[in-house]
Design an enzyme around this catalytic site. Sequence first.
Site, short mmCIF file in Angstrom:
data_model
loop_
_atom_site.label_atom_id
_atom_site.label_comp_id
_atom_site.label_asym_id
_atom_site.label_seq_id
_atom_site.Cartn_x
_atom_site.Cartn_y
_atom_site.Cartn_z
CE LYS A 174 -1.56 1.71 3.91
NZ LYS A 174 -1.03 2.32 5.15
CG ASP A 261 -1.45 5.57 7.28
OD1 ASP A 261 -0.85 4.93 6.36
OD2 ASP A 261 -1.04 5.83 8.33
CG HIS A 266 -4.84 -1.10 8.02
ND1 HIS A 266 -4.47 -1.77 6.91
CD2 HIS A 266 -3.97 -0.06 8.38
CE1 HIS A 266 -3.32 -1.38 6.74
NE2 HIS A 266 -2.80 -0.30 7.45
#
Length: 518
Positions: A174, A261, A266
């Site tokens: 990523k 981020d 996530h």
Amino acid sequence: MEELTQLDELLGCRTEGDRREVSPCTLVIFGASGDLTSRKLIPALYHLFCGGQLPEPFRIVGVARREKTDESWRAELKDDLARYARSKGIDETVWGRFERLISYCRGDLTDSNAYEGLKARLQGFGDQRLEKNLLFYLAISPSQFAETVKRLHAHGMVRKDAQDDHWQRVVIEKPFGHDLASARELNRQITDYLHEKQVFRIDHYLGKETVQNILVFRFSNAIFEGSWNRDSIDHVQITVSEQLGVGSRGGYYEEAGALRDMVQNHLLQVLALVGMEPPVSLDAEAIRDEKVKLLQSMRSISGEEVAKQVVRGQYFGGELGGELRPAYRSEPKVSPVSNVETFVAMKILIDNWRWSGVPFYLRTGKNLPLSASEVRVQFRPVPNVLFAAKASSGMDANSVTLRLQPNAGICLGFNGKVPGSTTRLDPVLMDFRYEEEFGAYTPEAYERLLLEAVAGDSTLFIRRDEVETAWAFVDRIRSAWQGKALSNREFYAAGTWGPEAADALLGGGAPGWLNPEA
Ligand code: BG6
């Protein structure tokens, strides 16, 4: 029964007895002199080697610009392994055998010679399987992803339509794009040269044991799955808090911020696993189909709704763990007037049959009081008729907490009678901890992910439509923030749980955010 065995093998805790089927191959790491290689990839490979999980034969080739020899690179890796390995100490004999698999190939990825040099190295192994079964790991700058794949193809090292039994796969770190348009473009570019099934987009959260266990927990336990819906659940909280600040990553973080981020990948991945429907099988595609459907069911948040449903924050200086933390705006490589968010909390509604009307609250931030990731599923309270007056501090509704890290485990909260002649109730906990039950053996996320990529199983990697759906969702939020400076109420002191506005998201009443415990 067979289904359960399969479930355990695919998603459950890996035990010494489990073995993935893997074929001989070479792992080529681009960006080999970076942090990720020495901190995560090599330790993961070493542990897989110790456990006899790697194929035989197997080679690791590192490619980077710096001048190194095989020997000097191995020595550096060994030093770092001693520092970062989860096992205490390195077994010299095992290391001696492991390091023979490793070699270094100096090269600049923008230069054809690098690819020719790599090709010659692979041919030099003298084994068709090591030369042609190739797993490329792109631990490089995202701006180089597409070009590198193109050049690998041009030099005949990746083929989209292989006619023989050999395979090539590419693992991409990523961030995969920085918005929907760039992710689409990157997908378009790489799929000119690779089939989707050859592309392994990493989200290291999917490699964590406890994240994998979400599906096992839900779909192998009738007592939970039966009530995993709007009839029984009041709301869900997903918290990924980090004690660390941005530190030396200011340059990257200024471009990313917490939304890109952490949330885009996530947190939305964890949300998808917690909320998805049961897949028709344990096939990678069946599981990923259900995840993407869940992501597509998220009600979009845009325009004025963003201010009501999303709270952003940025830390200023404060005390954490006895030390003084600088403000984000004073971190290296950060603009002194930066409006980048280091904290995000949001309320997401899911418009499908199961979850209609059940809010999912997500939050993540840097410089928070604790490093912890957990999912808290809060059940609806029972009718307030029988025991409410007997509870010492108001009666708690049931909850299930999936602790992803640290102290990985699952905790069930319910009410119990305090022993004695009166009927007094207190909330009690039933706590399952991985370490207590299965011992301290918890493989690192990268061990699992590398092994799955070597084995060609993409279940734990992100499919093209997942990544694009997640970007579409966060892009709308980002565009509402565009050009708007942070207001005073959007700052929080390092060492606190984010701006106060985050509490208002949950309506300001009980139970509010349930903070992880130390
Ligand atoms: C990374 C982010 O993807 O995940 C980091 O770029 C973050 O900013 C990290 O610190 C958190 O991962 P973990 O495994 O420590 O929870």
